[in-house]
Design a protein around this motif. Sequence first.
Motif, PDB file in Angstrom:
ATOM      1  N   GLU A 199       0.817  -1.220   0.000  1.00 51.98           N
ATOM      2  CA  GLU A 199       0.000   0.000   0.000  1.00 51.98           C
ATOM      3  C   GLU A 199       0.849   1.267   0.000  1.00 51.98           C
ATOM      4  O   GLU A 199       0.534   2.239  -0.680  1.00 51.98           O
ATOM      5  CB  GLU A 199      -0.920  -0.017   1.225  1.00 51.98           C
ATOM      6  CG  GLU A 199      -1.861   1.165   1.283  1.00 51.98           C
ATOM      7  CD  GLU A 199      -2.768   1.111   2.495  1.00 51.98           C
ATOM      8  OE1 GLU A 199      -3.180   2.188   2.947  1.00 51.98           O
ATOM      9  OE2 GLU A 199      -3.050   0.008   2.992  1.00 51.98           O
ATOM     10  N   GLU A 200       1.942   1.263   0.770  1.00 48.52           N
ATOM     11  CA  GLU A 200       2.751   2.472   0.905  1.00 48.52           C
ATOM     12  C   GLU A 200       3.402   2.919  -0.392  1.00 48.52           C
ATOM     13  O   GLU A 200       3.798   4.065  -0.533  1.00 48.52           O
ATOM     14  CB  GLU A 200       3.818   2.290   1.988  1.00 48.52           C
ATOM     15  CG  GLU A 200       4.801   1.215   1.675  1.00 48.52           C
ATOM     16  CD  GLU A 200       5.483   0.659   2.907  1.00 48.52           C
ATOM     17  OE1 GLU A 200       6.651   0.329   2.788  1.00 48.52           O
ATOM     18  OE2 GLU A 200       4.852   0.549   3.962  1.00 48.52           O
ATOM     19  N   LYS A 201       3.487   2.030  -1.380  1.00 53.88           N
ATOM     20  CA  LYS A 201       4.036   2.413  -2.686  1.00 53.88           C
ATOM     21  C   LYS A 201       2.967   2.938  -3.626  1.00 53.88           C
ATOM     22  O   LYS A 201       3.281   3.392  -4.720  1.00 53.88           O
ATOM     23  CB  LYS A 201       4.767   1.235  -3.326  1.00 53.88           C
ATOM     24  CG  LYS A 201       6.049   0.884  -2.606  1.00 53.88           C
ATOM     25  CD  LYS A 201       6.833  -0.136  -3.373  1.00 53.88           C
ATOM     26  CE  LYS A 201       8.147  -0.421  -2.658  1.00 53.88           C
ATOM     27  NZ  LYS A 201       8.964  -1.357  -3.414  1.00 53.88           N
ATOM     28  N   GLY A 202       1.710   2.862  -3.223  1.00 59.64           N
ATOM     29  CA  GLY A 202       0.636   3.407  -4.034  1.00 59.64           C
ATOM     30  C   GLY A 202       0.282   2.577  -5.248  1.00 59.64           C
ATOM     31  O   GLY A 202      -0.306   3.088  -6.207  1.00 59.64           O
ATOM     32  N   PHE A 203       0.599   1.286  -5.218  1.00 64.22           N
ATOM     33  CA  PHE A 203       0.344   0.427  -6.365  1.00 64.22           C
ATOM     34  C   PHE A 203      -1.136   0.432  -6.757  1.00 64.22           C
ATOM     35  O   PHE A 203      -1.467   0.542  -7.932  1.00 64.22           O
ATOM     36  CB  PHE A 203       0.821  -1.005  -6.067  1.00 64.22           C
ATOM     37  CG  PHE A 203       0.602  -1.952  -7.205  1.00 64.22           C
ATOM     38  CD1 PHE A 203       1.447  -1.944  -8.299  1.00 64.22           C
ATOM     39  CD2 PHE A 203      -0.444  -2.855  -7.196  1.00 64.22           C
ATOM     40  CE1 PHE A 203       1.258  -2.811  -9.362  1.00 64.22           C
ATOM     41  CE2 PHE A 203      -0.653  -3.729  -8.251  1.00 64.22           C
ATOM     42  CZ  PHE A 203       0.210  -3.705  -9.334  1.00 64.22           C
ATOM     43  N   GLY A 204      -2.038   0.343  -5.777  1.00 61.94           N
ATOM     44  CA  GLY A 204      -3.478   0.338  -6.066  1.00 61.94           C
ATOM     45  C   GLY A 204      -3.933   1.609  -6.775  1.00 61.94           C
ATOM     46  O   GLY A 204      -4.732   1.562  -7.706  1.00 61.94           O
ATOM     47  N   TYR A 205      -3.403   2.739  -6.337  1.00 64.09           N
ATOM     48  CA  TYR A 205      -3.746   4.019  -6.975  1.00 64.09           C
ATOM     49  C   TYR A 205      -3.251   4.054  -8.421  1.00 64.09           C
ATOM     50  O   TYR A 205      -3.930   4.568  -9.313  1.00 64.09           O
ATOM     51  CB  TYR A 205      -3.149   5.195  -6.206  1.00 64.09           C
ATOM     52  CG  TYR A 205      -3.706   5.366  -4.830  1.00 64.09           C
ATOM     53  CD1 TYR A 205      -5.057   5.667  -4.622  1.00 64.09           C
ATOM     54  CD2 TYR A 205      -2.890   5.227  -3.712  1.00 64.09           C
ATOM     55  CE1 TYR A 205      -5.574   5.822  -3.353  1.00 64.09           C
ATOM     56  CE2 TYR A 205      -3.400   5.383  -2.433  1.00 64.09           C
ATOM     57  CZ  TYR A 205      -4.739   5.680  -2.260  1.00 64.09           C
ATOM     58  OH  TYR A 205      -5.250   5.833  -1.002  1.00 64.09           O
ATOM     59  N   LEU A 206      -2.059   3.513  -8.624  1.00 59.76           N
ATOM     60  CA  LEU A 206      -1.507   3.491  -9.977  1.00 59.76           C
ATOM     61  C   LEU A 206      -2.390   2.678 -10.909  1.00 59.76           C
ATOM     62  O   LEU A 206      -2.750   3.134 -11.999  1.00 59.76           O
ATOM     63  CB  LEU A 206      -0.087   2.917  -9.961  1.00 59.76           C
ATOM     64  CG  LEU A 206       0.559   2.703 -11.327  1.00 59.76           C
ATOM     65  CD1 LEU A 206       0.721   4.019 -12.078  1.00 59.76           C
ATOM     66  CD2 LEU A 206       1.894   2.002 -11.175  1.00 59.76           C
ATOM     67  N   VAL A 207      -2.779   1.499 -10.479  1.00 56.95           N
ATOM     68  CA  VAL A 207      -3.610   0.633 -11.319  1.00 56.95           C
ATOM     69  C   VAL A 207      -4.941   1.314 -11.620  1.00 56.95           C
ATOM     70  O   VAL A 207      -5.397   1.334 -12.763  1.00 56.95           O
ATOM     71  CB  VAL A 207      -3.811  -0.746 -10.646  1.00 56.95           C
ATOM     72  CG1 VAL A 207      -4.840  -1.574 -11.385  1.00 56.95           C
ATOM     73  CG2 VAL A 207      -2.479  -1.490 -10.568  1.00 56.95           C
ATOM     74  N   LYS A 208      -5.579   1.917 -10.604  1.00 60.82           N
ATOM     75  CA  LYS A 208      -6.856   2.619 -10.809  1.00 60.82           C
ATOM     76  C   LYS A 208      -6.690   3.823 -11.738  1.00 60.82           C
ATOM     77  O   LYS A 208      -7.573   4.116 -12.548  1.00 60.82           O
ATOM     78  CB  LYS A 208      -7.438   3.086  -9.480  1.00 60.82           C
ATOM     79  CG  LYS A 208      -7.964   1.950  -8.629  1.00 60.82           C
ATOM     80  CD  LYS A 208      -8.477   2.465  -7.298  1.00 60.82           C
ATOM     81  CE  LYS A 208      -8.854   1.324  -6.377  1.00 60.82           C
ATOM     82  NZ  LYS A 208      -9.216   1.787  -5.042  1.00 60.82           N
ATOM     83  N   SER A 209      -5.570   4.516 -11.627  1.00 57.49           N
ATOM     84  CA  SER A 209      -5.367   5.708 -12.460  1.00 57.49           C
ATOM     85  C   SER A 209      -5.244   5.358 -13.936  1.00 57.49           C
ATOM     86  O   SER A 209      -5.558   6.179 -14.800  1.00 57.49           O
ATOM     87  CB  SER A 209      -4.133   6.478 -12.000  1.00 57.49           C
ATOM     88  OG  SER A 209      -2.950   5.774 -12.325  1.00 57.49           O
ATOM     89  N   MET A 210      -4.823   4.145 -14.228  1.00 59.58           N
ATOM     90  CA  MET A 210      -4.668   3.745 -15.626  1.00 59.58           C
ATOM     91  C   MET A 210      -6.012   3.721 -16.358  1.00 59.58           C
ATOM     92  O   MET A 210      -6.055   3.889 -17.574  1.00 59.58           O
ATOM     93  CB  MET A 210      -3.958   2.386 -15.730  1.00 59.58           C
ATOM     94  CG  MET A 210      -2.512   2.404 -15.222  1.00 59.58           C
ATOM     95  SD  MET A 210      -1.460   3.692 -15.932  1.00 59.58           S
ATOM     96  CE  MET A 210      -1.379   3.178 -17.638  1.00 59.58           C
ATOM     97  N   ASP A 211      -7.127   3.567 -15.621  1.00 59.90           N
ATOM     98  CA  ASP A 211      -8.460   3.646 -16.236  1.00 59.90           C
ATOM     99  C   ASP A 211      -8.703   5.020 -16.846  1.00 59.90           C
ATOM    100  O   ASP A 211      -9.482   5.166 -17.784  1.00 59.90           O
ATOM    101  CB  ASP A 211      -9.552   3.362 -15.194  1.00 59.90           C
ATOM    102  CG  ASP A 211      -9.555   1.920 -14.729  1.00 59.90           C
ATOM    103  OD1 ASP A 211      -9.019   1.049 -15.444  1.00 59.90           O
ATOM    104  OD2 ASP A 211     -10.087   1.663 -13.632  1.00 59.90           O
TER     105      ASP A 211
END
Length: 181
Positions: free
Chosen positions: A155-167
């Motif tokens: 979570e601290e690397k923001g992986f989830g945000y990155l994947v969502k932002s690709m939408d």
Amino acid sequence: DMRTTFLYPASGISPHYAHLTWAKSVGAKVVETPMGMGFFDYGKIKGPELLLLESLYCAPFARRYKKENPSCKVACIIADTSFWSERLGVLRRMFYWRYLRYVDGFVAVSERIKRDIQNYVDRPVVVVRPFLVNKFSPKRREFNKKVLFVGNEVEEKGFGYLVKSMDHLPDFELFLVGDCC
């Protein structure tokens, strides 16, 4: 002002630019050691109050120095998987048993690494991230639409945000390297 010496192992990847820049920013003397074992001129590290190790490969040299200079503190930067349970084989455990008692504390680059260290050894751990070194080029470069992520899904690397932002970035390509893929 504490007299500090930054030790890094002689390897193709050391010293890491960010670690070296950080060490220099605190006025540390910079000294290369052999990779784990080998001949080393201890006169190169005469007098520090703190040995800052870039790697546990420098621990054998810190051990000998600390035995002769018990008031010297030793801190080690951990920016990798040194303490992951799946990486703690018999030889590594023996190495740690012999040398970690001479390390007074650790500098970790993430909360996950801090937890990994604390699960293995009872020493203070401070998280300092991201050892950021900014290098900006004055040249204007052509913008490409490629995104690179290196690491794991914590979570601290923001992986989830990155994947969502690709939408929201349909024209961009996402490249993943490491445990995240």
